[in-house]
Design a protein around this motif. Structure first.
Motif, PDB file in Angstrom:
ATOM      1  N   VAL A 239       0.868  -1.170   0.000  1.00 49.41           N
ATOM      2  CA  VAL A 239       0.000   0.000   0.000  1.00 49.41           C
ATOM      3  C   VAL A 239       0.905   1.220   0.000  1.00 49.41           C
ATOM      4  O   VAL A 239       1.722   1.393   0.914  1.00 49.41           O
ATOM      5  CB  VAL A 239      -0.941   0.028   1.215  1.00 49.41           C
ATOM      6  N   GLU A 240       0.786   2.043  -1.047  1.00 46.37           N
ATOM      7  CA  GLU A 240       1.671   3.196  -1.201  1.00 46.37           C
ATOM      8  C   GLU A 240       0.863   4.489  -1.085  1.00 46.37           C
ATOM      9  O   GLU A 240      -0.255   4.587  -1.598  1.00 46.37           O
ATOM     10  CB  GLU A 240       2.355   3.160  -2.581  1.00 46.37           C
ATOM     11  N   LEU A 241       1.433   5.464  -0.410  1.00 45.57           N
ATOM     12  CA  LEU A 241       0.807   6.777  -0.319  1.00 45.57           C
ATOM     13  C   LEU A 241       0.983   7.525  -1.625  1.00 45.57           C
ATOM     14  O   LEU A 241       2.059   7.513  -2.222  1.00 45.57           O
ATOM     15  CB  LEU A 241       1.423   7.575   0.833  1.00 45.57           C
ATOM     16  N   GLY A 242      -0.076   8.165  -2.091  1.00 47.92           N
ATOM     17  CA  GLY A 242       0.005   8.932  -3.325  1.00 47.92           C
ATOM     18  C   GLY A 242      -0.998   8.448  -4.354  1.00 47.92           C
ATOM     19  O   GLY A 242      -1.876   7.633  -4.069  1.00 47.92           O
ATOM     20  N   SER A 243      -0.856   8.935  -5.575  1.00 41.13           N
ATOM     21  CA  SER A 243      -1.783   8.598  -6.652  1.00 41.13           C
ATOM     22  C   SER A 243      -1.536   7.172  -7.142  1.00 41.13           C
ATOM     23  O   SER A 243      -0.435   6.633  -6.980  1.00 41.13           O
ATOM     24  CB  SER A 243      -1.603   9.565  -7.817  1.00 41.13           C
ATOM     25  N   PRO A 244      -2.540   6.537  -7.770  1.00 36.53           N
ATOM     26  CA  PRO A 244      -2.347   5.178  -8.291  1.00 36.53           C
ATOM     27  C   PRO A 244      -1.203   5.083  -9.296  1.00 36.53           C
ATOM     28  O   PRO A 244      -0.429   4.123  -9.281  1.00 36.53           O
ATOM     29  CB  PRO A 244      -3.698   4.859  -8.943  1.00 36.53           C
ATOM     30  N   GLY A 245      -1.102   6.078 -10.185  1.00 38.83           N
ATOM     31  CA  GLY A 245      -0.036   6.041 -11.178  1.00 38.83           C
ATOM     32  C   GLY A 245       1.345   6.062 -10.548  1.00 38.83           C
ATOM     33  O   GLY A 245       2.221   5.272 -10.903  1.00 38.83           O
ATOM     34  N   LYS A 246       1.551   6.958  -9.590  1.00 34.38           N
ATOM     35  CA  LYS A 246       2.844   7.032  -8.919  1.00 34.38           C
ATOM     36  C   LYS A 246       3.129   5.765  -8.116  1.00 34.38           C
ATOM     37  O   LYS A 246       4.265   5.282  -8.058  1.00 34.38           O
ATOM     38  CB  LYS A 246       2.889   8.258  -8.008  1.00 34.38           C
ATOM     39  N   ALA A 247       2.081   5.221  -7.500  1.00 33.92           N
ATOM     40  CA  ALA A 247       2.257   3.999  -6.712  1.00 33.92           C
ATOM     41  C   ALA A 247       2.735   2.850  -7.595  1.00 33.92           C
ATOM     42  O   ALA A 247       3.637   2.090  -7.224  1.00 33.92           O
ATOM     43  CB  ALA A 247       0.943   3.635  -6.027  1.00 33.92           C
TER      44      ALA A 247
END
Length: 295
Positions: A239-247
């Motif tokens: 699970v990454e913080l930020g937008s889906p594209g950046k993740a």
């Protein structure tokens, strides 16, 4: 998706990248136990051309028709050299590439698009075959990127949220990873901007660690459900913080393929395809598989 009765279709344009795409598609077909069908069609052109542009386009298309057999032979020879036992067929279609590949998708299990990358200008002008086919195809579509010539054991990275399109993407990612003998990285993004439904307008009042842990539990449950169907596939969840594209792009460096879902609805291409899918088409260094939401 992995039905051996249906071919893997690859569209080519005569470029070196398209030859690599055909070889990569041949590897996918071989992994699926399916035939490969190579299609060459006319370039898709915009409307409202000037008289000079129309004349230049007509001359270019005449050259393309004359070169079609050479392009198809080069691609087929490259694939057969890699995989002598693979069934390979070719077709030259005298219609725009997007229409030809959308038609081919109705009897295919996968369409691979070889050729030039999608640019922001192409997205705005709706002039990209990748965009047109990805929004209208009847099966999943791979936009070829980078220079791989065969699927390998690199990670298959898939974006997962709570939508039906993401569920289709996750299922497709596991099928492909199982066929390739590759591991999966499942990625979920967590926006740093609170949604109105959350009822919280001050971000520092949010328990981000607790929220991230809850999202990880939800992601792991979805991944485990697919993993039971493909027990040999090793899967990791992030699970990454930020937008889906950046993740997703955070995990692209060791990926061989990125898989995303798209709802396939809306009035313009950006809406039809979705911002995450469009972002991957613009920026991914590896092939991108786009799965439509089930109807």
């Amino acid at each position: 998706m992995t039905s051996s009765n249906k071919p893997v279709v690859v569209g080519i344009d005569g470029s070196d990248s398209a030859i690599n795409a055909a070889r990569w598609a041949g590897g996918v077909a071989d992994a699926f136990g399916a035939p490969l069908h190579i299609v060459y069609a006319l370039p898709t052109v915009g409307a409202h051309l000037t008289q000079t542009a129309a004349a230049m386009t007509a001359a270019m298309m005449s050259y393309q028709r004359d070169s079609a057999d050479l392009y198809l032979k080069a691609a087929a020879d490259a694939v057969r050299s890699d995989r002598p036992g693979l069934t390979v067929t070719t077709a030259s279609v005298d219609e725009p590439a997007d229409a030809a590949l959308v038609a081919a998708s109705r009897t295919a299990q996968l369409v691979v698009l070889g050729g030039k990358s999608v640019t922001p200008a192409a997205a705005l002008l709706l002039g990209s075959v990748s965009l047109a086919v990805a929004t209208r195809a009847a099966c999943p579509v791979v936009a070829f990127r980078g220079d791989p010539v065969t699927p390998g054991d690199g990670r298959v990275v898939v974006g997962v949220d709570d939508s039906p399109a993401a569920a289709a993407a996750l299922a497709a990612a596991f099928e492909l990873a199982d066929s390739f003998g590759a591991p999966i990285t499942a990625v979920r993004s967590l926006s740093l901007t609170p949604s109105p439904e959350a009822g919280v307008t001050i971000p520092f009042l949010i328990d981000w660690e607790g929220l991230q842990a809850a999202e990880l539990v939800s992601l792991a449950a979805a991944v485990d459900a697919e993993n039971t169907k493909h027990p040999s596939v090793e899967a990791q969840c992030f699970v990454e913080l930020g937008s889906p594209g950046k993740a997703l792009l955070q995990h692209a460096s060791d990926a061989q393929l990125i898989v995303v879902g798209t709802r396939g609805r809306g009035a313009v291409v950006g809406t039809l395809l979705g911002s995450t899918s469009l972002n991957m088409l613009h920026h991914s260094p590896v092939p991108v598989l786009i799965c439509r939401s089930p109807e």
